[in-house]
Design an enzyme around this catalytic site. Sequence first.
Site: not given
Lengths: 619, 386
Positions: A319-321
Site C-alpha cells: 500500500g502507501s508504505t
Amino acid sequence: MPRDLDRERVVGRRALMLGAGQALLFTGLGARLYHLQVLERDRYAMLAEDNRISLRLIAPLRGVIQDRHGVDLATNRQAFRIVMVSEQAPNAAATLAKLQGLLPLEDDDVVDVLEEVRHKRSFIPVTVMENLNWQQVSTVEVNLPDLPGLQTEAAPVRYYPYGPALAHVIGHVGAVSPDDRSGEPLLDLPSFKIGKNGLERRLEHELRGSAGTSQVEVNAVGRVIRELDREEGAAGSEVGLTLDMGLQAFTYQRLSTERSASAVIMDIYSGEIYALASHPGFDPNDFVHGISAKKWQGLLNDPAAPLTHKAIGGQYPPGSTFKMLTALAGLEAGVITEDERIFCGGHMQLGSHRFHCWKRGGHGHMNLADSVAQSCDVYYYELALRLGIDRIAAMARRFGLGDRTGIDLTGERPGLIPDREWKRTQRGEPWHKGESLIASIGQGYVLSTPLQLAVMTARLANGGLAVTPRIMRSEGEETIPVREAPKIDINHQHLRIVQEAMAKVTTHPRGTAYRSRIDQEGFEMAGKTGTSQVRRISLADRRAGIKNEDLPWKYRHHALFVGYAPLDQPRYACAVVVDHGGGGSTAAAPIARDLLRAVQERRPADTNPGAITPIDQPI
Amino acid sequence: MSLAEIGGRDSDWHPLRRILGISPVLLLLVVAIGGIGVVALYSAAGGSMDPWASRHAVRLGMGVLGMLVIALIDLRYWFRFAFVIYGAGLLGLVAVAVIGEMGGGAQRWLQIGPLQIQPSEFMKIAVILVLARYYHTQTLESVARWRSLIVPGILIAMPVALVLKQPDLGTSIMIAAGGGAIIFLAGVQLWKFGLGVALAGVAIPVIWTQLHDYQKQRVLTFINPESDPLGAGYHIAQSKIALGSGGVSGKGFLQGTQSHLNFLPEKQTDFIFTLWAEEWGLIGALVILLLYGIVLVYGIWLGHRCRNHFGRLLALGLAINLFLYLAVNISMVTGLIPVVGAPLPLISYGGTAMLAVMAGFGLMMAVSINRDTQIERHPRRLPGFD
C-alpha cells in the site's frame, strides 16, 4: 571253584578293557576342555563380551536458545512421567484402575497402555502418563506401594517459557517422523525429539549435540543388569538471538489487541532483530508431547492463521508504505523535484479507466513531502506515468523488496515486485500503464512481507546502507563496524527529502499518523501509513457508499505502518501489519507508536551482544 | 579256603566292624563332589543359598545318611532283593507311562505326596543290580549260551522302551549302555556282544520314528547347528562360549558372566558344569574330572578286589554308570553330542538323580564292606536268619 576263577579272570580282563576305554574317553573330555578353554579361549572370550555388552545411546541435552540478554527462550526442564514395568505388576489392569482414582487418566489411554504392555518385553517401561506436574507426581509417589508396577521418572523435556509470544520464531520440537530418519541411530531413540519448525528446525545441527553412549551389561533377554561404562555425549550448543525478550513479549501483547497482526522491530544499522512477532500464536509446548487432534484442527481452521509466521511469511500489498520508493525513484530519475507540485483532483483518468485517490475530493496541489504526509495517490499515479514500472521496481529491489532477506528462519517468503519482464515471462502478457499506477501506490501485484518493510524502512532511515536483518547473535565474532554494510548507490539529498517527508507524516497536523505521534521529547518517530485493498472496490461499492468496516472481516483492508525513531538520530525501524485491520492510520500506527516508544525505552542497541559497534552519528 | 572258614568269617561281621569297613576315601570324595555342587549352585543363584544350594546341601546330607544305611545292609540282601527292586522300578515306569497317557503329555516323574520321584533314575541302578545278580548265577559256560544274552536283553529292553516313551532319550541310552556294559563284563563272547550292538544299531531307525519332533530336531541341530541358532543350537553355542571364555583359571567365583546373565539355559541342572568351568576355568573343570576319576578307579579296583561275582559286577557296573553320567553330561555341554537331558552326578540340582547316584555309592560301599563275602550261586538262606 575253578570255573568261578575263570569267570573272575574274564571279568578282570574285560574290566580292564572298559577301564582303558573310560580312561581314553576321560582324556578325550579333558582334551576337549583344553581345546575350548585354552586354544579357543580368546575367540570365546570375545563372543562372551559381545553377548553381554550392549551399547546404548544417551540422548544429548538440547542446546538452550537465549535472547540478547541471556534470557532462556527455549530450554529443558525436568518433566515427570509415569511408566509401567509390567514384570513388576502382577495385575496391570488393577494397578491402572487404581491410578485412575488418583489422576485424570482416560479409559482409552488405559486400553492403549495395556495393549502396549502386552506387546513389549516385560522389563521395558511403558509410558502411562507424561508431563505431570509436581503435585501429581507426589500423589503417585505417596501411593506407589499400592500401585505395583508403576514408577515415576524424570527426564529433560523441551520447554518454551514464553509460549505463543515466540512460537513462530523458535518453533518447536516434535517426534521424529519417518521422513526425518537419516539413518542416524540417535533419531531411532523412542523418545527423541527434533526441531520441527522455526529456529528449532533451522538450528537443529547446532542444538542437537552429539549422542553419548552407555555400555550396559545385558542378559540373554536384553534386560539391563548394570552400566559398565558411560561416555557422555556433547550437549547441544547454546544459541543466542538478537531478540530482546522484553520487547518481544510487549510486541506480542500489543498485537493481541487485534485479531491478526504482525510486527518487526529492528536495528537500522546492524540489522539485528529486536522483536519479530505474529499474532495469534500457539503454545509450542503443546507440540512437544504431540498436540491433540482437536487443538490441531482448531489451529488449522482459524482464519487468523496462528500457525503462520506472518512477520516473515505473510505477503501483503504494501500500500502507501511503498510510496517512499516511488518518490525516490522519481527523484533519482529526475522526473520530479522536491518542490514540484502535482494536482490531485481525487482521481486520474487514464484511457477509459479512472484511478481514484483514497480522498474523494482530492488533495489539491501536492509537493513530495505533502504527498507522503497526506498519502496522496494521484501524485504517485503521475510519477508512475513519468517513471514506468521498471524504474520503480528497480528502486524497490534496492531497498530489499521482492526477494527473501535471508534471515535465519524457516517460512520466509519473497514477496513480489513486478516489472515488464516479470509480467511477460510469468503471465505471458504485456505490461499495462494502468498497472504501473496501481503498483506505484503498493497495490496490484506488489507484495511484501512485514520484515521486508522493516528492512526497507531501516535502509531509508540509515541513509542508504543495505543492512540485512539478522536474528542470530554471533558470539565471539569480530566486531563489525556497521557502516560496512554495502551502500545503496543513491543521492543522499534525495534520501533526506524522503526522510523529512516521513517525519511530516507524524509531525504535520494533516499527516496521516499525526494522532499517533510520539510526544515525548527525543523519542519522536517518523513513518508512513498504508492501507492495502484486499478486495477491489467496485464502482457499485463506491456508489452505494459501502464502508470498509461493513464488509466481512476477511474482505477488509490491511492496515500497515512503517516507521523509525528517534527522529533526529534514528536507530530503530519498525513495521506493523494488521490483517484486515482497516486503515493504517487508525489500526497500525498506534501499535507502531507504542512499539517504537518501547524499544527506545529499552534501548536494546546499547546492549550489544552481537559484537557490532553501534553508530551514534547518522550518515 | 573252605566253606566253614568263610562261614566263620561271616559270623565275625559285627556291626561295629561293618561301620569301620566303610571306605573313608569314597565317603570323602562323595562329600567333596557334593560340596562342589553346593558352591556351584550358590553361584548359579547369583550368590545365594536360595533356592538351590541350601536344598542341595540338605539332600547331600540326607543322601550320605541313606548311602551309609545302604552300605551297612549286607550285600546278600541286595542280591536277594535285586529282582524285587527291579520290578518295583519297572512298575514305577509303567505308572509314569499310564499317568503320562492320562495327562496327555510327556511325563517323567511320579508325584508321591510332596515328593517327585523319577523312576527312570533309579532304573539305571536297578538294571545293573538285576543283571549283576543274573550273571552271578551263571557259569562261564552258561554265559556262552544264547539264553544268557536274551534274558538280560529283555531285562534291559523293557525299561529302555518305557523311558524312551516318556520321552527321555538320554536316560534310555544310559540304561541301555549300563546294562550292555554288564553283559560285556559277564564274559559274553565278543562276537555275540558285537552282534547285539549291531542289532541295537539296526534298531536306531526304529527308535528314530519313535522320537518326538523336538528330539529329532535336537539331533538334526547337532549335526547342523546353524539351522537353529536360537533354539537347541543356541544352548550348545552359549555353553561353549561360557566354557571357552573361562580360560585356564576361570573368571572367578560368582564372576561368571554368561551364566549369571541367563545366556546359559538350565544352569542349575544340566549345564552346571559349564557354570563351574566358566568361573573356575580349566583347572576347576579338571578338578571335577580328577575327583570322579578317583571314584572310577576306586570302583574298578573294588571290582577287582571283590571275591564274589555279584559284588564284582555291581561295583564295575556302578562305576560305568557313573562314568556314563559324566561322559554324557560333559560331552553334551562341550558340544560333542546333542543336548540330551543328563545331570552331572552330585553337582546338578535335582533330587531323584542325586539320590539314585547316592544309592549307587551306597551299594558300592556295601560291596566294599562285603568284598570278601562269599555269595552262593543259588543261596537259600539269608545272613542273620540262620
